[in-house]
Design a protein around this motif. Structure first.
Motif, PDB file in Angstrom:
ATOM      1  N   GLN A   1      48.980  35.539 -44.991  1.00 44.56           N
ATOM      2  CA  GLN A   1      48.498  35.815 -43.651  1.00 44.56           C
ATOM      3  C   GLN A   1      48.389  37.328 -43.476  1.00 44.56           C
ATOM      4  O   GLN A   1      49.015  38.107 -44.179  1.00 44.56           O
ATOM      5  CB  GLN A   1      49.463  35.219 -42.625  1.00 44.56           C
ATOM      6  N   SER A   2      47.600  37.722 -42.501  1.00 48.07           N
ATOM      7  CA  SER A   2      47.458  39.145 -42.225  1.00 48.07           C
ATOM      8  C   SER A   2      48.730  39.683 -41.589  1.00 48.07           C
ATOM      9  O   SER A   2      49.277  39.078 -40.668  1.00 48.07           O
ATOM     10  CB  SER A   2      46.263  39.376 -41.287  1.00 48.07           C
TER      11      SER A   2
ATOM     12  N   GLY B   1      47.741  40.594 -38.088  1.00 48.20           N
ATOM     13  CA  GLY B   1      47.208  39.501 -37.266  1.00 48.20           C
ATOM     14  C   GLY B   1      45.908  39.862 -36.572  1.00 48.20           C
ATOM     15  O   GLY B   1      44.997  40.434 -37.170  1.00 48.20           O
ATOM     16  N   ASP B   2      45.846  39.578 -35.268  1.00 48.83           N
ATOM     17  CA  ASP B   2      44.628  39.883 -34.503  1.00 48.83           C
ATOM     18  C   ASP B   2      44.806  41.115 -33.625  1.00 48.83           C
ATOM     19  O   ASP B   2      44.080  41.307 -32.651  1.00 48.83           O
ATOM     20  CB  ASP B   2      44.234  38.673 -33.644  1.00 48.83           C
TER      21      ASP B   2
ATOM     22  N   PHE C   1      55.539  38.424 -39.829  1.00 42.63           N
ATOM     23  CA  PHE C   1      54.963  38.140 -41.146  1.00 42.63           C
ATOM     24  C   PHE C   1      55.942  37.383 -42.041  1.00 42.63           C
ATOM     25  O   PHE C   1      55.559  36.460 -42.773  1.00 42.63           O
ATOM     26  CB  PHE C   1      54.571  39.469 -41.795  1.00 42.63           C
TER      27      PHE C   1
END
Length: 405
Positions: free
Chosen positions: A186-187, A190-191, A284
């Protein structure tokens, strides 16, 4: 050797251990775990012997396995080990189990209660499991053994012979099929930020910064932002005001070291969002919402309370170490000098947390998410609140409600 399995690839050096798929091999002594790993990778990375108990401490071997990508293979001691030393080895095997994303359990005999106990353990942890009947070439009760494993688990085991190589390719297929669906990286950010937005990183290069290089969370965050095609600018704390002055527009996001959270917050442009490396890694690697809720327990602490600070790194303590010096100082300033603060590092995390009123975990960049979540699960079962370095510092600084998560 399978050319798609290699220990010498660029990805090996580029991928930290904490970001690798951890595949653990579990079974009784002499069940063939080490032989199976060697047959699987096509090279001798684990010592093989007819003597039961040859593997003592777990062996962690980073590999590049297509199409699984960067992995860590874990060869564990037999879970039927005996004696006082055997108990210690089994404890090490249990620790390896907490880090395991994908468990391979070997069945080699009709008496299988221990194997089934470990099977139930991994099921309770929602860990993906592959069952293997090993030593296929010497099994006298093969059909009965397979039938019993299938009957007890509802799963047909993979049949493997490390001497002939039979079943090894099937095992790899099962690994690919059983890779946890949520393992795709995952990043980190995120967003919080989008393509072509400017991100300003505030990274103190003080006594705690390793000479000549950046710390792992900083490196990984930069890579995450570059993959997103963001514009990235990095400064030390003393250059923050100068950096903001030369920018035509405020950065969309400022990511700072938690130690200077409040200072950076007071200087940031109103339009800019702010977070910290530790806070990003709280989400994370762990459970950010749980950490935020856990930080509220600080208000209930007294001088008779006990706090556990858990570092993942095992570096030698420094003069102004965040976990050993700065956090305890901040907590005692708010609560009182009588507050008890215990500190552990590496994998030295207590099994029993009931003596503590709060656990504060570091970002966890050195471990995989599975292991950090196992710590969170332990805290939840002990009904002990748990938080994170960055979240606690933001809470103590009175700015947690203003942090982007």
């Amino acid at each position: 050797m399978d050319k798609k399995i290699s220990a010498m690839t660029p990805a090996l050096n580029a991928t930290p251990t904490g970001n690798r798929l951890h595949i653990g091999f579990f079974g009784k002594r002499n069940s063939g775990k080490s032989s199976l790993i060697n047959a699987f990778v096509g090279q001798d990375i684990s010592i093989v012997s007819d003597v039961a108990g040859t593997t003592t401490d777990p062996v962690y071997k980073p590999m590049e396995i297509a199409p699984l990508g960067p992995c860590t293979l874990i060869d564990t001691a037999g879970f039927d080990d005996i004696g006082e030393l055997g108990k210690i080895r089994v404890e090490k095997t249990k620790l390896a189990a907490e880090k395991t994303d994908l468990a391979v359990i070997l069945f080699s005999e009709m008496e299988m209660e221990q194997e089934l106990e470990w099977y139930r353990y991994f099921k309770s942890k929602n860990t993906k499991i592959i069952l293997v009947v090993s030593k296929l070439d010497v099994q006298e009760q093969l059909e009965a053994l397979v039938d019993k494993v299938t009957s007890e688990t509802g799963t047909t085991p993979v049949l493997v012979s490390t001497k002939t190589g039979e079943g090894v390719s099937k095992l790899k297929e099962e690994m690919i099929r059983n890779t946890p669906a949520d393992f795709e990286m995952q990043s980190i950010t995120g967003d919080l930020v989008q393509k072509q937005e400017l991100v300003l990183l505030v990274m103190p290069q003080d006594i705690q910064a390793p000479k000549g290089r950046l710390i792992l969370p900083q490196v990984q965050t930069i890579r995450d932002l570059l993959d997103k095609k963001c514009l990235v600018m990095s400064v030390t704390t003393d250059q923050l005001e100068a950096a903001l002055a030369v920018l035509k527009e405020p950065p969309a996001l400022i990511i700072t070291d938690s130690q200077v959270f409040k200072h950076v917050y007071e200087l940031k442009p109103e339009q800019s969002k702010i977070t910290s490396f530790s806070t990003l890694f709280a989400g994370f690697k762990g459970d950010l919402s749980y950490y935020v809720e856990g930080a509220k327990a600080i208000d209930d602490l007294t001088e008779s309370s006990k706090v556990l600070i858990a570092e993942c790194c095992t570096h030698a303590p420094l003069t102004e170490d965040i976990g050993r010096v700065k956090l305890p100082r901040m907590l005692r300033k708010k609560i009182g000098e009588g507050l008890t603060v215990d500190i552990v590092s590496g994998t030295d995390f207590p099994n029993d947390l009931s003596d503590y009123d709060l656990v504060i975990q570091c970002g966890g960049c050195m471990f995989n998410r599975k292991y950090i979540l196992s710590r969170i699960d332990r805290a939840k079962k002990s009904h002990v609140p748990m938080s994170n370095y960055g979240v606690v510092i933001a809470y103590l600084s009175g700015i947690l409600d203003h942090i982007s998560m």
